[in-house]
Every structure is written in structure tokens, then in C-alpha cells.
Scaffold this active site. Structure first.
Site, mmCIF file in Angstrom:
data_model
loop_
_atom_site.group_PDB
_atom_site.id
_atom_site.type_symbol
_atom_site.label_atom_id
_atom_site.label_comp_id
_atom_site.label_asym_id
_atom_site.label_seq_id
_atom_site.Cartn_x
_atom_site.Cartn_y
_atom_site.Cartn_z
ATOM 1 N N HIS A 41 -5.369 4.953 6.513
ATOM 2 C CA HIS A 41 -4.837 5.995 5.581
ATOM 3 C C HIS A 41 -3.189 6.007 5.872
ATOM 4 O O HIS A 41 -2.562 7.190 5.298
ATOM 5 C CB HIS A 41 -5.474 7.372 5.580
ATOM 6 C CG HIS A 41 -6.794 7.187 4.744
ATOM 7 N ND1 HIS A 41 -6.863 6.742 3.420
ATOM 8 C CD2 HIS A 41 -8.023 7.434 5.395
ATOM 9 C CE1 HIS A 41 -8.211 6.711 3.016
ATOM 10 N NE2 HIS A 41 -8.886 7.398 4.173
ATOM 11 N N ASP B 130 -2.795 0.071 6.188
ATOM 12 C CA ASP B 130 -3.757 -0.371 5.159
ATOM 13 C C ASP B 130 -2.956 -1.676 4.568
ATOM 14 O O ASP B 130 -4.024 -2.498 4.172
ATOM 15 C CB ASP B 130 -3.662 0.563 4.157
ATOM 16 C CG ASP B 130 -4.594 1.872 4.581
ATOM 17 O OD1 ASP B 130 -4.998 2.065 5.857
ATOM 18 O OD2 ASP B 130 -4.609 2.695 3.957
ATOM 19 N N GLU C 166 1.158 5.530 0.211
ATOM 20 C CA GLU C 166 0.626 7.152 0.501
ATOM 21 C C GLU C 166 1.411 7.960 -0.499
ATOM 22 O O GLU C 166 2.558 7.669 -0.508
ATOM 23 C CB GLU C 166 0.495 7.320 2.118
ATOM 24 C CG GLU C 166 -0.159 6.480 2.973
ATOM 25 C CD GLU C 166 -1.576 6.498 2.698
ATOM 26 O OE1 GLU C 166 -2.191 7.169 2.103
ATOM 27 O OE2 GLU C 166 -1.998 5.224 3.149
ATOM 28 N N ASP D 90 0.909 -1.122 0.057
ATOM 29 C CA ASP D 90 0.056 -0.039 -0.064
ATOM 30 C C ASP D 90 0.797 1.242 -0.026
ATOM 31 O O ASP D 90 2.136 1.511 0.704
ATOM 32 C CB ASP D 90 -0.897 -0.020 1.312
ATOM 33 C CG ASP D 90 -1.778 1.284 1.264
ATOM 34 O OD1 ASP D 90 -2.973 1.191 0.613
ATOM 35 O OD2 ASP D 90 -1.630 2.501 1.871
#
Length: 585
Positions: free
Chosen positions: A172, A177, A33, A31
Site C-alpha cells: 500500500h 505496489d 495512494e 500506482d
């Protein structure tokens, strides 16, 4: 032997995984960001990954990444990652080779893999390094293929985490995540295990995949904006094939060309499409209303719903000397609806007739001085209004003739219930279902509960729709999730104007300008029915938006409120009954 630095070309080709059993395959769930949604213009700020095999966690990888630029405030608010936090973090040029080493010999998995893989590929391209992870598994695509729309209306990671009640909730942040995605991935794999899906190749075949011809049509979405709106797929003869809405037009339409939609009809539609037109909208509500209008005009062959925005069934009192309830397509002043199906409307009408004691016989009584359908002398022996009426038994059956004064009080009670002025008829039922349960008549109690629940929901919804449709003007404001406001002006059940006040812009001047430029809607005549002739589906969209938590009903000068019918206070019972019914199903 002289050691050499690992390069991406040393990593295996994912095609080798096709024959591997799922339980023996090593997956890396990743994952990211980022500073935004564009893999071209934005950069990675955090990578989190979990390596798994056979249901066991083998290792984790997590690091912040210096994006080389400031992080926008809205991203800071979403992720909690600030520019100060990544100031001393390693750049992507150091992190990406380390991640490749961690993922060596594994198959990548991500939630919305197109987003994460797009950023990783772009980062590798900027470093002029080949990217060998040519395929990956996407838990969004898996969820859409494995789960029904009723079970999972949304396939967001947070929604799937709630559905499966996973141990780690998404926050988040990349590692949290990724951990949540691991649990979701395992639950989805469990669902397909009994369908003969045992290898990676089986799973890839089970999931929808785009053909080269479909992927080649991705250019049709290239010029679409990243804005809310309506999109129209057009065929070779300029005919409209399909109409849909999106909060991000480019992203939504691009999804049709990567095989993420499991519906065979959609694949057929995309293969025929030669162009995609669009209409930009201020926000999702305006897009939904515009979609209904366009569906009514074009009636596309690949849309299966909402082609008739005026559709629906109504329950209305007949204009007879001894009125009764009937189900019709055309409403009048004293009507309840709309309801989606005739059978559902007839069932609700039967419950209300039983509650009020209205006749259900169809005898012509235009000139009659009384009504009399013979029934038991003891009123307690009459059929329970929460039990389906027996054929040939009138809901107003009695042991003596009923005169007009005897009967009209029942009609007035029905009018009060339909209009939301009183819930006396519903209150009279309190304890009846409990008594059935006490008598251990559990199946009868469950059927009675379901009929009463459906009636309450129909009454409450009809009264809310009428409240919206009968107001000359309602101005609604809803947070857009980015510090701004979505604004709508609703007049007599129709959307008269829409706008958006972005973050930092005072909303009241925008509302004043919107009010001045909004569409004029004439006062509907009383005979037009509870919705005043407004399209039922459009009014329903507006009602849901206005009554949704977070929406503020505001005027330029003062707060407004919408009236709520008397049936609304019974919605707690209806929701509990619905939950019990779904649990049993």
C-alpha cells in the site's frame, strides 16, 4: 533555439501503439495512494511508477504529493502516509507535469486502472490541462480474462502477487505496489503469448471492451450508494435479469459498463438492462443472504447458481429392520449433508457403509430376522471401504447370516459418526493408505486418499452446519477493517438481524438493540432434519462467516462457543490430501 516548457499536448496518441510489438513497447506501470476512494472529493498523496520495455526496468518515478488537506486516520493506518510526511511534499500541480514527462512515449498500465486513471484525469482537469493518455491497460481486467476463477478466486494485487510469487510484495505504498504490478503484468503477458497475442492491438482486442452503447448506460449506476448491498438489473418489461452482491454498490455496478467482465452473457444482460434497483445492507453477510432470498423469488435468467436455496443431496439411514444408507433430496433426523451432487453423495455414502459394514444391497428386509449376502470367509478379502464397491457386492457381505444384534452395533457406530459424537470408524483407517503406498500401489493409495478426504470434508461440514442450525441464538461480531464491527444475530440457522457498529461506537449497546429487534425464529421440529428446515445455502453462508478467523462469538453477557463434530480433527488430513490432489492436477 529557445527552450519551451513541455505541455501535455506534446505527448503521443496511444492509438499509435496498436501495431507495436509488446516486447518493443515501453510501458509505465503506475500506482497511486490517495486520501480516499472518490476522484472528485479526494486527492493524491503519492505517485509511484516503473518504466519497462522488453522485460527490463528502464527507470522509476516516486514522490509524495501534498494533497492540501489532512489524511483520514483509516488511510494513515492503511498506507502509513501521515499528514506530517506530505507537509513539505510538492503539490500535484508540480508533480503531474513531471510524471507526464516521465511517461512520454509510453503506454500506461495500472492495477484497477479505472481508479488510478480517474484520479489523474481529475487532477489534470482541475489544472485545465488536456489529458492525452486516452487508453490504458488494467491488470485487473487482464487477470479476469486470462486466469480462471479456480486459479484466481480474487484478483486483488496481493492475491495475484501470492499466486505468481513475485519478488516485491505490495505494501500500500505507491512504488512498492507499482513494482509488484510490473511482475504481475509480465506473468499475465506470458500467459497470452501462446494465443497469438504479440502486439498491443492484439492485447486490446483480446481483452473485453465495452461498446459505446454499454458505456452510455453508466448513468444507471450514478445514484447507487457506496455501501454494501444487493443490486438487481431489470429489463424493459420490469423483469429481473440478474442479481448480485457488492461491498460497494456504485463501484461494482459501474464495472459492468466498462467492459471489465469477460463473460459474453453479462454483456448481453447489460445491453438489455434499463434500470438497476438495489437493497442496502449492513455488511457483506447480510447482502449475501438477501441475494439468496431474491434469487429464490425471481429466478433471474442470467444467474446460473443459487436459484434453489433448499437444494442439495443428503445421506440418510433408512427406516428398515436392517438400515442402510441412501441418497435423497429430503433429510430426516439422522442425515448428513447437504452435498452439491448426487454422485458425490453416493460416493461418500459408499465409504461410510464400507467403514461401518452396513449393507449396500437393496433387498427388502422389513420382516427378516437376519441379513446375509454371501462373501469371502476371510474378512480381509472383503473390498476395502476406501475402494469403490464392485457391482453386486454388498458392503455387509459375510460367510454367515447376521442377526439383528450383530448388525445394530454397526448402525449405532454410523449414527455416532454422522452426528459427530465419535470418530472411531475414521481412526480404524489409520495406516491403511500408508500400507498401500508401502506396497507401491500408488494409484490405489491416491484414490483411497481422495475418497477418504472427501468423506472427512463432508462429515466435518455437515456437523458444523448442524451446530449452527441447532443453536437458538448465536451473536457474531467481526472487524469491518475500519475500526468498527459487523454484527449478526443467527437463530436456528437463519440470519435474524444485522447491524454495524462504526469506529468509536460501543458495540454492546448496538448488539442489545439488534437483539431486541431481530426476527423471531420458532424452534424447528426434530423431524425437520439437521438444519431444522433452514435454507441449506443460507446456513452454509452463516457457517463460513462464524467459523472464519477473526469472527468473535459473543453474547450480551459472555463468550459462546459452537460445538465441533469429531470429524473436525481429521481436517488436517483432508486439507493435505486436497493440496496433493490439486498439485497433481
Amino acid at each position: 533555439m529557445t527552450a519551451r516548457q513541455l505541455s501535455f499536448s506534446d505527448l503521443p496518441d496511444e492509438a499509435e501503439f496498436a501495431s507495436c510489438a509488446l516486447r518493443e513497447t515501453t510501458f509505465v506501470v503506475v500506482d497511486l495512494e490517495t486520501t480516499g476512494g472518490s476522484s472528485t472529493d479526494d486527492r493524491i498523496t503519492e505517485i509511484g511508477a516503473v518504466k519497462i520495455r522488453g522485460g527490463q526496468v528502464l527507470g522509476e518515478f516516486a514522490t509524495l504529493v501534498d494533497p492540501g488537506r489532512s489524511i483520514p486516520p483509516q488511510i494513515v493506518a492503511l498506507t502509513g502516509i501521515t499528514s506530517a510526511m506530505v507537509y513539505d511534499a510538492p503539490p500535484i500541480e508540480e508533480v503531474l507535469p513531471a510524471f507526464a514527462e516521465f511517461a512520454r512515449g509510453s503506454l500506461l498500465v495500472a492495477h484497477n486502472a479505472r481508479f488510478d486513471m480517474g484520479f489523474l484525469r481529475k487532477s489534470a482537469a482541475r489544472m485545465k490541462l488536456p489529458w492525452p493518455f486516452t487508453t490504458s491497460l488494467c491488470t485487473v481486467v487482464m487477470a479476469r480474462r486470462v486466469l480462471s476463477k479456480q486459479e484466481a478466486p480474487s484478483v486483488k494485487l496481493s492475491a495475484l502477487a501470492d499466486l505468481f510469487n513475485v519478488a516485491v510484495r505490495p505494501t500500500h505504498r505507491a512504488l512498492d505496489d507499482a513494482r509488484a504490478t510490473v511482475d504481475v503484468f509480465h506473468r499475465l503477458i506470458e500467459r497470452v503469448g501462446n494465443q497469438g497475442v504479440t502486439t498491443v492491438g492484439d492485447l486490446q482486442s483480446y481483452l473485453p471492451r465495452a461498446t459505446p452503447a454499454v458505456r452510455a448506460k453508466r448513468t444507471l449506476a450514478a445514484d447507487l450508494p457506496n455501501r454494501p448491498g444487493v443490486y438487481l438489473f431489470r429489463g424493459p418489461g420490469e423483469e429481473v435479469l440478474y442479481i448480485g452482491t457488492a461491498v460497494d454498490l456504485r463501484r461494482r455496478v459501474s464495472g459492468y459498463f466498462n467492459g471489465s467482465d469477460p463473460r459474453a452473457r453479462m454483456a448481453e444482460m447489460v445491453s438489455l438492462a434499463v434500470r438497476v434497483d438495489h437493497v442496502e445492507c449492513a455488511h457483506a453477510l447480510e447482502a449475501a443472504v438477501a441475494e439468496l432470498t431474491l434469487l429464490g423469488v425471481h429466478k433471474p435468467s442470467y444467474n446460473r447458481r443459487s436459484r434453489n436455496p433448499q437444494g442439495g443431496w443428503w445421506i440418510t439411514l433408512t427406516a428398515e429392520r436392517f438400515p442402510r444408507l441412501k441418497v435423497t433430496r429430503t433429510p430426516d433426523v439422522e442425515s448428513l449433508g447437504p452435498l452439491p451432487g448426487r454422485a458425490q453423495a453416493a460416493d461418500v455414502a459408499d465409504v461410510i457403509a464400507g467403514l461401518a459394514g452396513l449393507r449396500s444391497c437393496t433387498t427388502d428386509l422389513k420382516k427378516a430376522t437376519h441379513h446375509w449376502c454371501e462373501g469371502p470367509s476371510d474378512a480381509a478379502q472383503l473390498p476395502d471401504p476406501l475402494v469403490s464397491a464392485m457391482p453386486g457386492v454388498c458392503r455387509a457381505a459375510s460367510d454367515r447370516p447376521q442377526t439383528l444384534p450383530d448388525y445394530l452395533c454397526r448402525v449405532e457406530a454410523t449414527r455416532d459418526l454422522l452426528a459427530g459424537r465419535s470418530d472411531a470408524l475414521l481412526a480404524a483407517l489409520e495406516g491403511r493408505i500408508a500400507r498401500l503406498a508401502e506396497q507401491r500401489r500408488f494409484e490405489s493409495a491416491a484414490r483411497a486418499r481422495d475418497r477418504l478426504s472427501a468423506t472427512i470434508e463432508a462429515l466435518a461440514r455437515g456437523q458444523r452446519l448442524a451446530a449452527v442450525a441447532q443453536r437458538p441464538e448465536v451473536i457474531g461480531a467481526r472487524p469491518d477493517g475500519d475500526g468498527g464491527w459487523e454484527l449478526s444475530i443467527i437463530r436456528y440457522g437463519r440470519l435474524a438481524g444485522s447491524a454495524r457498529a462504526v469506529r468509536g461506537v460501543a458495540p454492546m449497546p448496538v448488539i442489545e438493540r439488534l437483539r431486541a429487534s431481530a426476527t423471531t425464529v420458532l424452534t424447528p421440529p426434530p423431524e425437520a432434519g439437521p438444519l431444522g428446515g433452514a435454507p441449506a445455502e443460507e446456513t452454509a453462508l452463516l457457517e463460513r462467516w462464524l467459523y472464519q478467523p477473526g469472527t468473535r462469538l459473543v453474547d450480551v453477557t459472555d463468550q459462546l462457543s459452537l460445538p465441533i463434530g469429531a470429524a473436525q480433527r481429521w481436517m488436517g488430513f483432508a486439507k493435505t490430501a486436497r493440496a496433493a490432489r490439486e498439485a497433481m492436477a
